[in-house]
Design a protein around this motif. Structure first.
Motif, PDB file in Angstrom:
ATOM      1  N   CYS A 188       0.716  -1.260   0.066  1.00 58.71           N
ATOM      2  CA  CYS A 188       0.173  -0.172   0.069  1.00 58.71           C
ATOM      3  C   CYS A 188       0.979   1.035  -0.038  1.00 58.71           C
ATOM      4  O   CYS A 188       0.538   2.224  -0.550  1.00 58.71           O
ATOM      5  N   LEU A 189       1.987   1.117   0.671  1.00 57.55           N
ATOM      6  CA  LEU A 189       2.727   2.414   0.531  1.00 57.55           C
ATOM      7  C   LEU A 189       3.428   2.567  -0.633  1.00 57.55           C
ATOM      8  O   LEU A 189       3.567   3.951  -0.957  1.00 57.55           O
ATOM      9  N   PRO A 238      -4.817   6.716 -11.246  1.00 56.31           N
ATOM     10  CA  PRO A 238      -5.167   5.492 -10.286  1.00 56.31           C
ATOM     11  C   PRO A 238      -5.490   4.020 -11.079  1.00 56.31           C
ATOM     12  O   PRO A 238      -5.066   3.066 -10.654  1.00 56.31           O
ATOM     13  N   GLY A 295       1.850   2.015  -3.449  1.00 59.89           N
ATOM     14  CA  GLY A 295       0.875   2.514  -4.247  1.00 59.89           C
ATOM     15  C   GLY A 295       0.730   4.180  -3.971  1.00 59.89           C
ATOM     16  O   GLY A 295       0.666   5.105  -4.889  1.00 59.89           O
ATOM     17  N   GLN A 296       0.714   4.503  -2.561  1.00 57.97           N
ATOM     18  CA  GLN A 296       0.744   5.737  -2.221  1.00 57.97           C
ATOM     19  C   GLN A 296       1.678   6.636  -2.700  1.00 57.97           C
ATOM     20  O   GLN A 296       1.433   7.926  -2.948  1.00 57.97           O
ATOM     21  N   VAL A 297       3.042   5.866  -2.761  1.00 62.11           N
ATOM     22  CA  VAL A 297       4.175   6.895  -3.218  1.00 62.11           C
ATOM     23  C   VAL A 297       3.917   7.003  -4.701  1.00 62.11           C
ATOM     24  O   VAL A 297       4.115   8.198  -5.156  1.00 62.11           O
ATOM     25  N   ILE A 334       1.047   7.434  -6.306  1.00 56.93           N
ATOM     26  CA  ILE A 334      -0.164   8.392  -6.386  1.00 56.93           C
ATOM     27  C   ILE A 334       0.418   9.776  -6.194  1.00 56.93           C
ATOM     28  O   ILE A 334       0.054  10.780  -6.848  1.00 56.93           O
ATOM     29  N   ASP A 335       1.385  10.000  -5.015  1.00 58.42           N
ATOM     30  CA  ASP A 335       1.756  11.260  -4.588  1.00 58.42           C
ATOM     31  C   ASP A 335       2.828  11.811  -5.391  1.00 58.42           C
ATOM     32  O   ASP A 335       2.908  13.222  -5.618  1.00 58.42           O
TER      33      ASP A 335
END
Length: 121
Positions: free
Chosen positions: A18-19, A32, A21-23, A25-26
């Motif tokens: 998940c981390l 997405p 994926g968040q990186v 995205i950011d």
């Protein structure tokens, strides 16, 4: 103690997935949808080179629940389909292995559409 270790590994592996994926995205301009497709393809590729299966054995649901786990299921289904049906298993194995998850997603998506109306915010 062994059960706590399993939970810890599931939490850590799922959290790292998940981390990442968040990186993405950011800090990237990836949409997405492209990130989701990248995760599925990464699951297939990592399974093909033999890296993802030991991770699944270590982390259990922490590795199989994210979208990389869907790619893992597709790859394993194709592998089993080829063993059982030959070349036709390439086409049918992945669908057979993931049909329950696909059906559940469609059913619950439809069910939610009955209760909630989509719209722009």
């Amino acid at each position: 103690m062994e059960m706590c270790l399993k939970y810890l590994f599931a939490f850590l592996v799922g959290g790292v997935i998940c981390l990442i994926g968040q990186v993405l995205i950011d800090y990237t301009k990836l949409t997405p949808a492209r990130i989701l497709v990248t995760y599925v393809v990464a699951g297939v590729a990592l399974t093909a080179i033999g890296v993802y299966e030991p991770l699944v054995k270590l982390a259990g649901a922490g590795a199989t629940v994210p979208l990389t786990g869907f790619g893992y299921s597709l790859a394993m289904g194709v592998r089993d389909g080829v063993k059982e049906y030959g070349l036709m298993g390439i086409l049918s194995g992945g669908i057979t292995a993931t049909s329950a998850g696909i059906t559940a997603a469609m059913f619950f998506g439809y069910l939610m559409s009955l209760f909630f109306k989509s719209g722009d915010k």
